[in-house]
Design a protein around this motif. Structure first.
Motif, PDB file in Angstrom:
ATOM      1  N   ARG A 164       0.855  -1.188   0.000  1.00  0.00           N
ATOM      2  CA  ARG A 164       0.000   0.000   0.000  1.00  0.00           C
ATOM      3  C   ARG A 164       0.889   1.235   0.000  1.00  0.00           C
ATOM      4  N   GLY A 165       0.462   2.289  -0.703  1.00  0.00           N
ATOM      5  CA  GLY A 165       1.222   3.533  -0.736  1.00  0.00           C
ATOM      6  C   GLY A 165       2.257   3.553  -1.844  1.00  0.00           C
ATOM      7  N   THR A 166       3.247   4.425  -1.696  1.00  0.00           N
ATOM      8  CA  THR A 166       4.308   4.580  -2.693  1.00  0.00           C
ATOM      9  C   THR A 166       5.646   4.805  -1.994  1.00  0.00           C
ATOM     10  N   CYS A 167       6.736   4.529  -2.706  1.00  0.00           N
ATOM     11  CA  CYS A 167       8.079   4.840  -2.242  1.00  0.00           C
ATOM     12  C   CYS A 167       9.014   4.726  -3.431  1.00  0.00           C
ATOM     13  N   ARG A 168      10.290   4.899  -3.198  1.00  0.00           N
ATOM     14  CA  ARG A 168      11.253   4.732  -4.286  1.00  0.00           C
ATOM     15  C   ARG A 168      12.441   3.915  -3.787  1.00  0.00           C
ATOM     16  N   LEU A 169      13.001   3.163  -4.702  1.00  0.00           N
ATOM     17  CA  LEU A 169      14.228   2.421  -4.432  1.00  0.00           C
ATOM     18  C   LEU A 169      15.369   3.147  -5.121  1.00  0.00           C
ATOM     19  N   ILE A 170      16.447   3.370  -4.362  1.00  0.00           N
ATOM     20  CA  ILE A 170      17.601   4.122  -4.882  1.00  0.00           C
ATOM     21  C   ILE A 170      18.824   3.215  -4.845  1.00  0.00           C
ATOM     22  N   PRO A 171      19.294   2.723  -6.000  1.00  0.00           N
ATOM     23  CA  PRO A 171      20.508   1.892  -6.013  1.00  0.00           C
ATOM     24  C   PRO A 171      21.701   2.677  -5.493  1.00  0.00           C
ATOM     25  N   ARG A 172      22.565   2.014  -4.736  1.00  0.00           N
ATOM     26  CA  ARG A 172      23.731   2.685  -4.162  1.00  0.00           C
ATOM     27  C   ARG A 172      24.758   3.023  -5.246  1.00  0.00           C
ATOM     28  N   GLU A 173      24.852   2.159  -6.269  1.00  0.00           N
ATOM     29  CA  GLU A 173      25.815   2.395  -7.340  1.00  0.00           C
ATOM     30  C   GLU A 173      25.137   2.222  -8.687  1.00  0.00           C
ATOM     31  N   GLY A 174      25.086   3.283  -9.467  1.00  0.00           N
ATOM     32  CA  GLY A 174      24.562   3.187 -10.824  1.00  0.00           C
ATOM     33  C   GLY A 174      23.056   3.058 -10.867  1.00  0.00           C
ATOM     34  N   GLY A 175      22.472   3.609 -11.914  1.00  0.00           N
ATOM     35  CA  GLY A 175      21.032   3.513 -12.075  1.00  0.00           C
ATOM     36  C   GLY A 175      20.297   4.571 -11.289  1.00  0.00           C
ATOM     37  N   GLY A 176      19.199   5.041 -11.861  1.00  0.00           N
ATOM     38  CA  GLY A 176      18.402   6.051 -11.198  1.00  0.00           C
ATOM     39  C   GLY A 176      17.385   5.446 -10.260  1.00  0.00           C
ATOM     40  N   PRO A 177      16.663   6.306  -9.521  1.00  0.00           N
ATOM     41  CA  PRO A 177      15.641   5.815  -8.594  1.00  0.00           C
ATOM     42  C   PRO A 177      14.545   5.053  -9.338  1.00  0.00           C
ATOM     43  N   VAL A 178      13.984   4.070  -8.662  1.00  0.00           N
ATOM     44  CA  VAL A 178      12.868   3.296  -9.210  1.00  0.00           C
ATOM     45  C   VAL A 178      11.632   3.645  -8.398  1.00  0.00           C
ATOM     46  N   GLU A 179      10.661   4.258  -9.037  1.00  0.00           N
ATOM     47  CA  GLU A 179       9.430   4.627  -8.352  1.00  0.00           C
ATOM     48  C   GLU A 179       8.538   3.409  -8.196  1.00  0.00           C
ATOM     49  N   LEU A 180       8.067   3.174  -6.980  1.00  0.00           N
ATOM     50  CA  LEU A 180       7.277   1.986  -6.678  1.00  0.00           C
ATOM     51  C   LEU A 180       5.891   2.393  -6.197  1.00  0.00           C
ATOM     52  N   ALA A 181       4.882   1.723  -6.744  1.00  0.00           N
ATOM     53  CA  ALA A 181       3.505   1.966  -6.355  1.00  0.00           C
ATOM     54  C   ALA A 181       2.902   0.689  -5.782  1.00  0.00           C
TER      55      ALA A 181
ATOM     56  N   PRO B 257       0.172   6.197   4.804  1.00  0.00           N
ATOM     57  CA  PRO B 257       1.115   5.123   5.138  1.00  0.00           C
ATOM     58  C   PRO B 257       1.574   4.355   3.906  1.00  0.00           C
ATOM     59  N   THR B 258       2.834   3.949   3.963  1.00  0.00           N
ATOM     60  CA  THR B 258       3.389   3.029   2.969  1.00  0.00           C
ATOM     61  C   THR B 258       3.620   1.701   3.671  1.00  0.00           C
ATOM     62  N   VAL B 259       3.020   0.650   3.148  1.00  0.00           N
ATOM     63  CA  VAL B 259       3.125  -0.682   3.751  1.00  0.00           C
ATOM     64  C   VAL B 259       3.981  -1.550   2.834  1.00  0.00           C
ATOM     65  N   LEU B 260       5.020  -2.133   3.404  1.00  0.00           N
ATOM     66  CA  LEU B 260       5.997  -2.894   2.632  1.00  0.00           C
ATOM     67  C   LEU B 260       6.139  -4.320   3.146  1.00  0.00           C
ATOM     68  N   LEU B 261       6.387  -5.208   2.216  1.00  0.00           N
ATOM     69  CA  LEU B 261       6.788  -6.575   2.533  1.00  0.00           C
ATOM     70  C   LEU B 261       8.213  -6.718   2.019  1.00  0.00           C
ATOM     71  N   CYS B 262       9.164  -6.970   2.925  1.00  0.00           N
ATOM     72  CA  CYS B 262      10.576  -7.048   2.567  1.00  0.00           C
ATOM     73  C   CYS B 262      11.133  -8.404   2.976  1.00  0.00           C
ATOM     74  N   GLY B 263      12.128  -8.862   2.253  1.00  0.00           N
ATOM     75  CA  GLY B 263      12.707 -10.142   2.619  1.00  0.00           C
ATOM     76  C   GLY B 263      13.969 -10.442   1.854  1.00  0.00           C
ATOM     77  N   ALA B 264      14.541 -11.612   2.140  1.00  0.00           N
ATOM     78  CA  ALA B 264      15.798 -12.006   1.514  1.00  0.00           C
ATOM     79  C   ALA B 264      15.887 -13.520   1.433  1.00  0.00           C
TER      80      ALA B 264
END
Length: 302
Positions: free
Chosen positions: A44-61, A83-90
């Motif tokens: 839910r919501g929006t945010c952006r992912l910013i790679p540490r090296e190379g590549g521009g921000p990725v807008e996430l909806a 609110p931005t609700v995220l599911l994160c994992g590895a």
């Protein structure tokens, strides 16, 4: 034999991790490199992912998924009163002998939510979010199974998008190629069989020379070199996941003697098979820095 599933199973090691997070206002979290693959899904919501090296921000909806197959360092950031609700994992991967398939992956794979696309991935995301937000009886059993499904569907979505764009290089090309794909399925189905280039060429329906050239061009290594690599990769998986005697491991992957297997394994991995098994068992008792900051800390970290 499903080569993609076989490959993923051999690469995976240890437990997968996941966390549910909710943030609002202005926020940012920096996430260091990780010896595995990570993912973020916006429920839910929006945010952006910013790679540490190379590549521009990725807008996430909402509904978007982003997959980081190389564990690339990155940041997540947002700025919204909602609110931005995220599911994160590895997922932990065995990087000691990375599968050439990983070389096809970019640093960041963005899978935006699209009606009618990636329906299995979208359904898994919904189930995962429901389990994390409202745990119930059986949740502890459901989450690991859903994580495994999530990895499959993330990789399948990427593979299908490449195939739809008629990408014919690398592993997408190898799996889609009728001749090379048939040979790979045969090798993965019976890794212990005493394969020859001529025998694989017969499976592929090509002459020996034509098959060897085609296989090497798409897979990145000659057929029997790949077979040796795959056998030892499979052996490493068996060592991580079982207590089978070394002689049984050797026989299962096609070595005629434990000595020959032990020599080949040490040459490939730099340590003995027994030591490899012990070190991997010890590794599973500890969490990596990425897991500690991003997973264990849960919502507070994001």
């Amino acid at each position: 034999m499903d080569v993609l599933s076989d490959t993923m199973a051999a690469l995976r090691t240890g437990r997968p991790y996941s966390a549910f997070a909710e943030r609002r206002g202005r926020w940012r979290t920096d996430i260091g490199p990780y010896a595995g693959a990570g993912f973020h899904i916006v429920l839910r919501g929006t945010c952006r992912l910013i790679p540490r090296e190379g590549g521009g921000p990725v807008e996430l909806a909402a509904g978007d998924a982003v997959f980081l197959p190389h564990g690339t360092a990155h940041a997540l950031a947002g700025e919204s009163p909602a609110p931005t609700v995220l599911l994160c994992g590895a997922f932990r991967l065995d990087r000691s002998r990375a599968h050439p398939m990983l070389g096809d992956f970019p640093e960041v794979i963005h899978l935006p939510a699209r009606p009618g696309r990636n329906s299995a991935l979208n359904a898994t995301i919904t189930l995962f979010g429901d389990e994390l937000q409202a745990p119930g009886p059986g949740t502890d059993a459901a989450l690991p199974a859903l994580l495994e499904l999530l990895l499959v569907y993330l990789m399948r979505a990427w593979y299908e998008e490449r195939t739809a764009r008629r990408t014919t290089t690398g592993w997408c090309g190898a799996l889609a190629d009728p001749a090379v794909g048939a040979a790979l399925r045969a090798l993965h189905a019976e890794p212990s069989k005493p394969w020859t280039v001529a025998g694989l060429a017969a499976r592929a329906g090509l002459s020996r020379a034509a098959f060897a050239r085609r296989f090497t061009a798409l897979v990145g290594r000659p057929p029997l070199t790949y077979l040796t690599w795959w056998r030892l990769t499979l052996a490493a998986r068996i060592l991580r996941e079982s207590d089978a005697p070394l002689a049984a491991v050797a026989q299962r992957i096609g070595y005629t003697s434990q000595f020959a297997f032990a020599h080949a394994f040490k040459r490939a991995y730099g340590i003995s098979a027994g030591r490899y098994r012990q070190e991997r068992h010890d590794d599973h008792e500890h969490l990596g820095a990425w897991e500690m900051t991003t997973i264990t800390a849960g919502p507070a970290a994001l």
